[in-house]
Design an enzyme around this catalytic site. Sequence first.
Site, PDB file in Angstrom:
ATOM      1  N   GLU A 135       1.186  -1.097   0.130  1.00 38.61           N
ATOM      2  CA  GLU A 135      -0.106  -0.010   0.176  1.00 38.61           C
ATOM      3  C   GLU A 135       0.889   1.582   0.163  1.00 38.61           C
ATOM      4  OE1 GLU A 135      -2.830   1.265   3.397  1.00 38.61           O
ATOM      5  OE2 GLU A 135      -4.658   0.585   1.798  1.00 38.61           O
TER       6      GLU A 135
ATOM      7  N   HIS B  26       5.253 -28.212   3.157  1.00 42.94           N
ATOM      8  CA  HIS B  26       4.032 -28.946   2.658  1.00 42.94           C
ATOM      9  C   HIS B  26       2.975 -28.452   0.808  1.00 42.94           C
ATOM     10  CE1 HIS B  26       6.627 -31.460   5.626  1.00 42.94           C
ATOM     11  NE2 HIS B  26       6.273 -31.095   6.104  1.00 42.94           N
TER      12      HIS B  26
ATOM     13  N   LYS C  45     -13.863   1.821  -4.316  1.00 47.06           N
ATOM     14  CA  LYS C  45     -14.793   1.695  -3.218  1.00 47.06           C
ATOM     15  C   LYS C  45     -15.814   1.891  -4.193  1.00 47.06           C
ATOM     16  CE  LYS C  45     -11.249   2.441   0.406  1.00 47.06           C
ATOM     17  NZ  LYS C  45     -10.875   3.515   1.615  1.00 47.06           N
TER      18      LYS C  45
HETATM   19  O1  F6P Z   1      -8.887   1.830   1.873  1.00 44.97           O
HETATM   20  C1  F6P Z   1      -7.567   1.150   2.590  1.00 44.97           C
HETATM   21  C2  F6P Z   1      -7.372   1.294   4.159  1.00 44.97           C
HETATM   22  O2  F6P Z   1      -8.127   3.087   4.134  1.00 44.97           O
HETATM   23  C3  F6P Z   1      -6.200   1.482   4.712  1.00 44.97           C
HETATM   24  O3  F6P Z   1      -5.255   2.598   4.192  1.00 44.97           O
HETATM   25  C4  F6P Z   1      -6.085   1.713   6.535  1.00 44.97           C
HETATM   26  O4  F6P Z   1      -5.575   1.415   7.407  1.00 44.97           O
HETATM   27  C5  F6P Z   1      -7.636   1.153   6.108  1.00 44.97           C
HETATM   28  O5  F6P Z   1      -8.549   1.791   4.554  1.00 44.97           O
HETATM   29  C6  F6P Z   1      -8.686   1.559   7.415  1.00 44.97           C
HETATM   30  O6  F6P Z   1      -8.288   3.062   7.330  1.00 44.97           O
HETATM   31  P1  F6P Z   1      -9.810   3.158   8.563  1.00 44.97           P
HETATM   32  O7  F6P Z   1      -8.685   2.906   9.659  1.00 44.97           O
HETATM   33  O8  F6P Z   1      -9.392   4.459   8.408  1.00 44.97           O
HETATM   34  O9  F6P Z   1     -11.130   2.159   9.085  1.00 44.97           O
END
Ligand code: F6P
Length: 507
Positions: free
Chosen positions: A322, A353, A471
């Site tokens: 990431e 294995h 998203k």
């Molecule tokens: O979608 C990626 C992300 O933003 C990550 O960088 C982050 O750790 C995760 O989602 C969870 O985000 P949050 O802690 O804001 O719920």
Amino acid sequence: MRKDLPEVALQATCNGLIYDWSYQFLTPEAVEEYANKRLPKNFDEARKQLLNGTYLNISENREVSHVLARGRHSVLNDGDHSKFAKIARKLRSGQWLGSTGKPIQHVVNIGVGGSDLGPLMASFALKEFATDIQKHHLETHFVSSMDGGQLYAVLPVVDPETTVFIITSKSFGTIDTFANVDTVKIWAQEGLQKHEKTLQDWMEHHVIGISANTQKMTDYGIPPAHQLTFPESIGGRFSMWSAIGLAIATSCGVQVFQRMLEGARMMDEHFATQKPSENIPLLMALLGIYNREERHINNLAVLPYDGRFRHLPSYLQQLDMESNGKQYTADGQALNQPTGPIIWGGFGPNGQHAFFQHLHQGYDSFTADFVVVLHRDTKRFSDNVTNSLKSQQHLSVANCLAHRRLMAVGQSSDNPANHYPGGHPNSLFALKELTPESFGAIIAAYEHKVFTQGVVWGLNSFDQPGVELGKEIAKDTYKAVLDKKLGENSNVLFDASTDALIQWVHD
Ligand code: F6P
């Protein structure tokens, strides 16, 4: 025997942590030379800024401060007044009572990505170091996936009267997390109704919020006394040192959490002061860049040989991929060269294995990081059982050493089925013992490796814009899945495959 193996083992050390890079087929002189060539002129300054919390995450226009979270700005700094420590101790000692007056026995951490992987990994690895475990039964569980799959397993073993949920989300808006919270809310309400307790009672006694956004926690109804915050300048995947690590403290105790921070601080110091060929994070970074660019190897297998490190590969996937899975520089220029590798891996002894056949004799190139713990001394069992467990640890060490050597050195035979090409560069982290300190140190080393590689490649390792579009598209797709609106009835046009699958949801 290959000619390019060193005569003396190449090992950098930091407080009981040995990083052996003898099987990387490079000399210390070559690494120092490579460091001069690849580390940019501003590297020393950038490293200083990272360590004193002033390095700039340029796209989000804020400083990067996770290193301060284990030092100057630690959640434990107020000693006995630390809210973090008070909450953890109250839960661990059985003094936290639920809405019907019963002591809390289960903690469920609901979060995803950085709000899950670090706390999960550390809690799992360090549980045995808890010093107060016998006094009160408290179990910590983790729920992250949006499909509710983990709730199916957790809800039947916890009780609404004796369970606290920690909602961990930096943004306090991640749909995955709140999908889980929504289900839990319904389950808790149903469970508490028979005791004439309301949703408000549940919120007041059974929910803790951890976020960088205090307002959102308040708007959600979490009482200020049960809110823990951390600054926006701590990235999610770097946040286990901050309030996000509460589940580590509920699983292992505050003292263990503190020792983990101390270990990470030792690595910060090491990173700041050692020359490249003796500096663990710098070696990891430079060898990684060399393997990526000069040897064209696009992946790194993470292979822990101690079960306590079972969650390390998935933690490192987020940390590295990431951060550095990008093809544009921090100032927005397209980059036409490889950057962060694909991180994958699994528990080494079981991998032997399963997928090691491919590693030993398959077509593809790979690099690997092995992790092994040399001694494990548990006093929990009889002498005979203890001795037998010690032998098992040594069996695992031997297997780790054998396989990593074979992957590097190979063994030739005229019979192709007995031929092992070798030549796969790999490193080994050997911990004299797993302790909260050595654990903190190894994780901090990986953080600094990722940072160094980002600086060399000119990336901003502290944002993740590439996760956003998926998203957005998922929102419209969700509408289509719920309402079966396809083709002209839908906001978005999919394609034959997606349309057909949405159709199947309803058929
Ligand atoms: O979608 C990626 C992300 O933003 C990550 O960088 C982050 O750790 C995760 O989602 C969870 O985000 P949050 O802690 O804001 O719920």
